[in-house]
Scaffold this motif. Structure first.
Motif, PDB file in Angstrom:
ATOM      1  N   MET A  35       4.766   4.914   3.807  1.00 44.98           N
ATOM      2  CA  MET A  35       5.802   4.470   2.878  1.00 44.98           C
ATOM      3  C   MET A  35       7.064   5.321   2.971  1.00 44.98           C
ATOM      4  O   MET A  35       8.144   4.858   2.627  1.00 44.98           O
ATOM      5  N   ALA A  36       6.924   6.547   3.372  1.00 44.86           N
ATOM      6  CA  ALA A  36       8.102   7.417   3.495  1.00 44.86           C
ATOM      7  C   ALA A  36       8.471   7.507   4.967  1.00 44.86           C
ATOM      8  O   ALA A  36       7.959   8.330   5.706  1.00 44.86           O
ATOM      9  N   MET A  94      15.469   7.959   2.590  1.00 44.82           N
ATOM     10  CA  MET A  94      15.513   7.533   1.188  1.00 44.82           C
ATOM     11  C   MET A  94      14.179   7.812   0.505  1.00 44.82           C
ATOM     12  O   MET A  94      14.118   7.984  -0.704  1.00 44.82           O
ATOM     13  N   ASP A  95      13.128   7.807   1.303  1.00 47.96           N
ATOM     14  CA  ASP A  95      11.790   7.965   0.721  1.00 47.96           C
ATOM     15  C   ASP A  95      11.124   9.278   1.111  1.00 47.96           C
ATOM     16  O   ASP A  95      10.250   9.764   0.400  1.00 47.96           O
ATOM     17  N   TYR A  96      11.493   9.830   2.244  1.00 43.25           N
ATOM     18  CA  TYR A  96      11.031  11.171   2.601  1.00 43.25           C
ATOM     19  C   TYR A  96      12.150  12.110   2.174  1.00 43.25           C
ATOM     20  O   TYR A  96      13.225  12.132   2.772  1.00 43.25           O
ATOM     21  N   ASN A 116      11.897   6.975   6.032  1.00 45.27           N
ATOM     22  CA  ASN A 116      13.331   7.200   6.201  1.00 45.27           C
ATOM     23  C   ASN A 116      13.741   8.229   5.142  1.00 45.27           C
ATOM     24  O   ASN A 116      12.927   8.640   4.315  1.00 45.27           O
TER      25      ASN A 116
END
Lengths: 800, 291
Positions: free
Chosen positions: A712-713, A717-719, A715
C-alpha cells in the motif's frame, strides 16, 4: 576537540570536496551516461501476491512501433544462472524475471525493450499475462508455523532457524531474582534513495566486453553479475566512476543488472533500466528488516542484567537474498554496551509473499539495538529505578576494554560513562526533566528518550560462515593505489563507488596527512572493475577504517620509497634521514637533502640513480585486511564480528498532544564517539542523516501491505519520509576514544545516529505514555496508532 | 512513470476550451497539474487530450464583486495567498492557503483546480463548503452557477459536467466588524493531506456574543461537512466549550467517517470533534481581538 591536534589535516574541519559538484547539480550519475543508440526497459509486473503464470502473450506489444523485444522469465532462466543467495538454499532460486510462479505483488514477470521509456511502458501494458492466483502468506509468524509455502520445493518457509547459547544462560536466569519478558516489533522500512536503481549495459562483441554503468553499492557485484550471465569476470567491466544518489545498503541491483546485461548482449544494443519510484518500492527488492523480537532478561534488585534470551524472527520476503545475514551481524554486539554475562539468541528468517528484503543501513543492528534498549527501559521501570542509572550500572567501564562479550567479539575501546556525563552536562538534564514536568502540567504527554548503543564498524563478513557453514568467507579487503607522476602530481585510486560518504575527501586527507602535502592537491579517482585492486564496498561502517587504512599504508610506501631513493642518492643510511613536507634531509647535515621534485625526477627519469633493484617510477598499492582479520566461528557460534565499536548516546524530549496522538520532538542531543574523526563535516552529516532516518523508522516509514497482499505504501504520499519539518535541530556532543586497532584511532561512523535514534524515540514516546499505563512496542509509532492507543487507555480499555 | 499517450491543446478562450472538451469524451482540463500530472505518471488517469487553460487570461483574477470576492479558476494558489483582497476580506481562505501543499506546489496549483478536483481533504474545498461559496462554470456557450452545498457529491466527485470549464469561485464576504477564524488540521507530516481538518468563521457582537458562524470539517468523510447545527446552537452565545463540544458531538454522531492506510474511522471521529472545538475556540478568540 579543543586540545591541539597531533594531526595536520586529519580531524580538522575541512570542506568535503565532493560537495561542490553536488551542490551545483553537476554530479555524474549512472543515468547521465548515455551510449549512442540506447534502448530502454520497462517491466511487466505481477499484480497478485502469488500466482501461477499460465501464459504470456507478447504479440500485441511486439507489434507496436519502437518496440524491440519482450523478454520472459523462461528465456532468461535458460540463458543465465540463478542469483547468488547468502544461505544454503538451493530450492529457493531467485531470478530477475519470475519463472512459472510469481511470489509477490510487483515481482517482475517480463521486460520490454523499446526506443524510449514511454514506449516501453506503453508496450508493457500490452503484454497479456494470464495468471492463476495462488494462496499466499504475509505474516512472518504465520509463515514460520507453516501452511502456505512460498517455495514448494523448499518444503518450508524457514530459511534460517538457529539458536545460539553463549554462557550459562539457564543458570544465570535461575540466579536472577527478577525476570522480564516482552515482545517488540520493528516494522518494514528501508533506506529510500532519491536516485532509484539505474543500470546501463553495452556489449561489444568484437572485444567480448560487457560495459556496465550502475548505481551500485554492492560488494561482489562484478563477479556475481559475471557468474549469473555465464561470462568470464574479465568480460564484465563495471565503471565505478559514477556518483550514486543514495544507498545505505539497498543499491544492490544484481537482478536488474543480469536482466539488462542479458538484453544488451541478446539485442546487440546498449540497454538501460531506470527504476521508477513504483518499481523501486515494490519490485526493487530494497525493503529492510521486518522483525519480531521476544526478549527475556534476568536481573537483580539493582537492575544488573545477568542474562538475556532473545528470539528474532525476520520476515525477509519472497526470495533468499543476502538479507538473512542481517540477523547475524548483531551477534557481534548482542549485549549492546552492557556487561550481560550470558545470552541465548534464536535467529529466524522466514519467507513470505512480500517484496524481497535487502541490506539496510546498519545491516540489522538498529532493530536489535531497539529491542535491547526497550528492554533496559522496562527493567528500570519494573524496579522503579532511574533509566539512566540502570544503564550506568550495566555498562562496560573504560578500564575493562578490550572487552570480550559472550558471543565471542571483543570490543576494542570505549568510554561510555564519560560520553553520557558529557551529554547530560551539555543538555542540562535537570532542565529537560523540568521541561517534561511543565509540559505534563499543561496537559501534554511528555517523555524523555534515552538510548545507548554501539555501531560495530570495520566490516568483516564473519556472519556468513556463522549462518552458512558452507561459506568460508570471513572478511574482505579494501585497497588504494597511489601514483606520483613524473611531474610530481599525486593521484590516488579507489576501487568502489560512493553514495555520498565523501570517500574522495577521506583519501585526500589521509594521503595529505602522511605525505605532508595539501590534501586538495591529491587527485582521487576510481578505477573500473578490470583495473581494480581487490576491494569490497562501503558497507559495515568500514571505509574510514579500511579505505582510510589502505590509503595510509599506500602513502607510507610512497614515503618509504622516497626516503630509500634519497638515501641512495645522498649516500646516507636511510635511518639518518627525515621526511618533511615532501622532501628528505639529514638533520645532522642540513645540506644533505633532496626535494620532492628531485626525488620524483630520479624515480621517473634518472633511473640510473635508483637503488639497485628498485622498480622505477612511484606507483604503489596497498591491499588492506580488516584489523584483526576474519576468523571462523567456533562450533557454538562465537566469532569476532567487526573489529571496532563506536558508541552513541541519545537523549531527547518528546511532547504528544494527547487528543491527536501526534509526537513532536522538542529537543535532540546525541553523544557520539567514533574514535578519531578524520573529517568532522562528514561525520556530522552521517550522524544527522542517520538520526533523520531513525526518526523516520520510529514514527513514519512503513511498507504496509493490504490484507489482499498488495503493497500500500509505494509512493511518497503513502511511504512517509520525515521532512525538514519533522526532523529537529540535532546537537552533537563529541567524544574521542581512539581505537587501538586503526591507523589514526578512527572507528566507523557510516551508520551513526540510525543505530540508536529509533530506540531513543521509542523510549521517549513510552516515557510519555507511562502515566496512562500503556506501552507501545511496535514501530513505526504512527500518529493515528498512538492516538488510538491513547484514546483506548483514556477510555479504560485494555492496553495495547 | 510515463503517462499513456495523449494529445495536447492550448486554447486561447474558455469557449474554445469547452469546444475541445465537447469534441472528445476523454479530454480533460489541465491548469496547475499538481494532482493530474502525478496521476497520469502513474497511469491512474489516462486523458486522451489535455486542454491546457492555464494561459487563458480571462480565468486568472481576484475581483471584488461587492458582498463577495470572485477568484478566477486558474488563479494560482500562491497568488491568492498573497492577494490583498483575499487577505482583507476572506480571512478564512487566507488562513488556510498556507496549508495547501507546499510553497512549490502552490506556485503552480490553482484555486479552481482544487475545487474541480473535489478532494474532501483539500483546504480550499473545505473553505468553499464552510462559507457556502458559489461555483461558476461555462458549458456550450452558457454560464452556470451552483452553491458549494450542491457541488461536492462524493470522494473526488463534483457536479461539474465533463464538457464544462470551471470559471470562478465566489466566496461570500462577511461585512461584520468582528469576524474571526480558526483552522486546525492533523497529518503525519506538515503539508501532507490532512487526516482531519476543521475550519470555523465566527462573527461577534460588541458583547462577544456570536451573531453568525460557519463550521466545516474536512478529510473525515467523502465530502466536506458543514456543521450548521453547531453554528445555530452558538447564535447569541459567548464561547462555552462544553456546549460547543456537546453540539459538535451530536452533529458528528451520524457521520460515516473514512478509514484508510493512515487513519482509522475512530481516529477521525474523535479528532474531528477535538479540532472542531479548537477551531471554534480560536475563531471566537480571533474575533474578540477585533473592535
Amino acid at each position: 576537540m579543543s586540545a591541539p591536534s597531533k594531526f595536520r589535516f586529519v580531524s580538522s574541519d575541512r570542506r568535503v570536496r565532493e560537495d561542490r559538484r553536488f551542490v551545483v547539480g553537476k554530479g555524474r550519475f549512472a543515468a547521465d551516461i548515455v551510449p549512442a543508440g540506447l534502448k530502454h526497459v520497462a517491466l511487466v509486473t505481477c499484480p497478485h501476491p502469488a500466482a501461477q503464470i499460465v501464459s504470456i502473450d507478447k504479440s500485441a506489444a511486439l507489434a507496436m512501433p519502437g518496440v524491440h523485444y519482450v523478454l520472459d522469465g523462461a528465456e532468461l532462466a535458460q540463458a543465465t544462472n540463478p542469483l547468488a543467495a547468502g544461505l544454503d538454499t538451493p530450492n529457493v532460486p531467485r531470478r530477475p524475471l519470475a519463472v512459472d510462479v510469481a511470489r509477490y505483488a510487483g515481482e517482475w514477470v517480463a521486460a520490454v525493450v523499446a526506443d524510449t521509456r514511454a514506449l516501453a511502458e506503453d508496450a508493457a501494458e500490452a503484454v497479456a499475462v494470464d495468471y492463476d492466483p495462488l494462496p499466499f502468506v504475509l505474516d512472518g509468524e504465520a509463515a514460520y508455523r507453516g501452511g502456505v509455502l512460498v517455495h514448494e520445493a523448499h518444503g518450508t518457509n524457514v530459511l534460517l532457524d538457529r539458536t545460539f547459547v553463549w554462557g550459562e544462560v539457564d543458570k544465570d536466569f535461575a540466579a536472577s531474582p527478577h525476570t522480564l519478558r516482552h515482545q517488540v516489533k520493528w516494522g518494514r522500512s528501508a533506506t529510500v534513495p532519491i536516485e532509484t536503481f539505474v543500470v546501463t549495459a553495452q556489449w561489444d562483441p568484437w572485444r567480448e566486453m560487457l560495459d556496465i554503468w550502475a548505481s551500485i553499492q554492492m560488494p561482489k557485484y562484478p563477479d556475481q553479475a559475471a557468474m549469473a550471465l555465464k561470462l568470464p569476470m574479465s568480460s564484465v567491466r563495471v565503471h565505478y566512476d559514477v556518483d550514486v544518489g543514495g544507498s545505505y545498503g539497498v543499491k544492490r541491483g544484481i537482478k536488474h543488472t543480469v536482466l539488462v546485461g542479458y538484453l544488451a548482449r541478446r539485442l546487440g544494443m546498449p540497454v538501460r533500466l531506470v527504476e521508477d519510484r513504483l518499481e523501486n518500492m515494490r519490485g526493487g527488492d530494497m525493503h529492510g528488516p521486518e522483525r519480531n523480537f521476544d526478549v527475556e532478561v534476568g536481573f537483580d534488585d539493582q537492575g544488573i542484567i545477568r542474562s538475556m534470551r532473545m528470539r528474532a524472527l525476520d520476515n525477509v520476503g519472497a526470495y533468499a537474498g543476502r538479507s538473512p545475514f542481517q540477523l547475524g551481524k548483531p551477534v557481534g554486539a548482542i549485549v549492546g554496551p552492557y556487561r550481560i554475562k550470558s545470552v541465548q539468541y534464536q535467529a529466524i528468517a522466514v519467507l513470505t509473499n512480500k517484496t524481497v528484503q535487502e541490506a539496510v543501513r546498519a545491516f540489522g543492528q538498529s532493530p536489535t539495538n531497539y529491542a535491547i534498549e526497550r528492554t533496559v527501559d522496562e527493567v528500570a521501570n519494573r524496579l522503579g529505578l532511574d533509566r539512566l542509572e540502570v544503564r550506568r550500572r550495566n555498562m562496560i567501564r573504560r578500564e575493562e576494554f578490550p572487552y570480550l562479550i559472550p558471543s565471542g567479539s571483543t570490543y576494542d575501546s570505549g568510554d561510555y560513562h564519560t560520553v553520557i556525563d558529557k551529554v547530560l552536562a551539555h543538555a542540562g538534564y535537570e532542565d529537560m526533566l523540568a521541561e517534561r514536568g511543565r509540559l505534563r502540567a499543561q496537559g501534554m504527554l511528555a517523555g524523555i528518550g534515552i538510548a545507548a548503543c554501539l555501531e560495530p564498524s570495520g566490516g568483516n563478513s564473519s556472519f556468513e560462515p556463522l549462518l552458512n557453514p558452507k561459506v568460508g568467507t570471513t572478511t574482505w579487503m579494501d585497497s588504494c593505489r597511489i601514483s606520483v607522476d613524473l611531474v610530481g602530481s599525486i593521484t590516488a585510486t579507489m576501487h568502489t563507488t560512493s553514495a555520498g560518504q565523501g570517500h574522495e575527501t577521506l583519501v585526500g586527507t589521509v594521503v595529505g596527512e602522511v605525505l605532508e602535502v595539501d590534501p586538495e592537491a591529491v587527485r582521487v579517482v576510481r578505477a573500473d572493475s578490470l583495473n581494480s585492486l581487490p576491494s569490497n564496498s562501503p558497507v559495515g561502517s568500514r571505509m574510514a577504517i579500511m579505505l582510510g587504512g589502505a590509503a595510509f599504508h599506500a602513502a607510507q610506501k610512497i614515503k618509504d620509497k622516497l626516503i630509500a631513493i634519497a638515501a641512495h642518492d645522498l649516500g646516507v643510511p636511510a635511518e639518518r634521514l627525515t621526511y618533511k613536507d615532501g622532501g628528505v634531509f639529514d638533520p645532522s647535515a642540513p645540506d644533505k637533502k633532496r626535494t620532492w621534485t628531485e626525488l620524483v625526477t630520479v624515480a621517473h627519469r634518472y633511473i640510473h640513480r635508483l637503488p639497485p633493484g628498485m622498480e622505477p617510477g612511484l606507483s604503489v598499492s596497498h591491499i588492506m585486511p580488516v584489523p584483526g582479520g576474519g576468523g571462523l566461528p567456533t562450533a557454538d557460534g562465537r566469532v569476532q564480528m567487526y573489529p571496532c565499536y563506536s558508541f552513541e548516546f541519545h537523549l531527547m524530549l518528546v511532547a504528544i498532544d494527547p487528543d491527536l496522538g501526534k509526537p513532536e520532538i522538542r529537543r535532540y542531543v546525541i553523544g557520539h564517539d567514533c574514535g578519531t574523526v578524520i573529517n568532522p563535516k562528514i561525520v556530522r552529516g552521517m550522524t544527522m542523516g542517520g538520526i533523520a532516518h531513525g526518526i523516520g523508522a520510529a514514527l513514519y516509514e512503513e511498507f504496509a501491505y493490504s490484507q489482499d497482499g498488495l503493497l500500500m505504501a509505494q509512493n511518497f504520499m503513502d511511504y512517509l519520509l520525515p521532512s525538514a519539518h519533522e526532523v529537529p535541530p540535532v546537537e552533537i556532543v563529541h567524544h574521542e576514544t581512539p581505537s587501538p586497532l586503526t591507523v589514526f584511532g578512527q572507528k566507523g561512523s557510516g551508520e551513526s545516529g540510525y543505530l540508536g535514534a529509533p530506540a531513543a524515540v521509542a523510549s521517549a514516546v513510552n516515557d510519555a505514555l507511562r502515566p496512562l499505563g500503556i506501552v507501545v512496542n511496535s514501530l513505526p509509532m504512527k500518529v493515528t496508532r498512538l492516538g488510538d492507543a491513547i484514546a483506548a487507555a483514556r477510555e479504560g480499555k485494555a492496553a495495547t | 512513470m510515463k503517462p499513456a499517450p495523449f494529445e495536447y491543446s492550448r486554447p486561447s478562450s474558455v469557449d474554445e476550451a469547452c469546444a475541445l472538451l465537447a469534441a472528445d469524451d476523454g479530454a480533460r482540463l489541465i491548469a496547475g497539474g499538481q494532482t493530474l500530472v502525478p496521476l497520469m505518471a502513474m497511469r491512474l488517469a489516462r486523458p486522451t487530450r489535455l486542454v491546457d487553460i492555464a494561459r487563458i487570461p480571462e480565468l486568472a483574477f481576484v475581483r471584488d464583486e461587492g458582498g463577495r470576492i470572485a477568484i478566477g479558476a486558474t488563479t494560482r494558489q500562491y497568488v491568492a495567498e498573497h492577494d490583498p483582497l483575499v487577505r482583507s476580506k476572506l480571512p478564512l481562505l487566507a488562513r488556510v492557503l498556507p496549508y495547501v501543499g507546499h510553497g512549490a506546489t502552490r506556485a503552480r496549483g490553482t484555486v479552481g483546480g482544487s475545487i474541480a478536483n473535489g478532494d474532501a481533504a483539500a483546504e480550499i474545498v473545505l473553505v468553499a463548503a464552510t462559507l457556502g461559496a458559489t461555483l461558476t462554470w461555462r458549458e456550450g456557450g452558457n454560464d452556470f452557477e451552483m452553491p458549494a452545498s450542491e457541488f461536492f457529491l462524493g470522494p473526488m466527485v463534483t457536479a461539474l459536467p465533463l464538457p464544462a470549464c470551471l470559471t470562478s469561485v465566489r466566496f461570500p464576504v462577511w461585512p461584520e466588524r468582528r469576524v474571526g477564524t480558526g483552522f486546525h488540521e492533523v497529518n503525519a507530516r506538515q503539508s501532507d493531506f490532512a487526516f482531519v481538518s476543521a475550519a470555523a468563521q465566527i462573527a461577534l457582537d460588541t458583547d462577544g456574543r456570536c451573531t453568525r458562524a460557519a463550521i466545516g470539517i474536512g478529510a473525515a468523510a467523502a465530502i466536506p461537512l458543514r456543521l450548521d447545527a453547531v453554528a445555530e446552537a452558538m447564535l447569541g452565545m459567548p464561547f462555552e466549550e462544553a456546549k460547543v463540544r456537546a453540539s459538535a458531538m451530536a452533529a458528528l454522531a451520524d457521520i460515516e467517517f473514512m478509514a484508510d492506510l493512515h487513519a482509522s474511522a475512530d481516529y477521525r471521529r474523535r479528532v474531528a470533534l477535538t479540532l472542531a472545538v479548537r477551531a471554534i475556540a480560536d475563531a471566537f478568540q480571533d474575533a474578540a481581538r477585533r473592535v
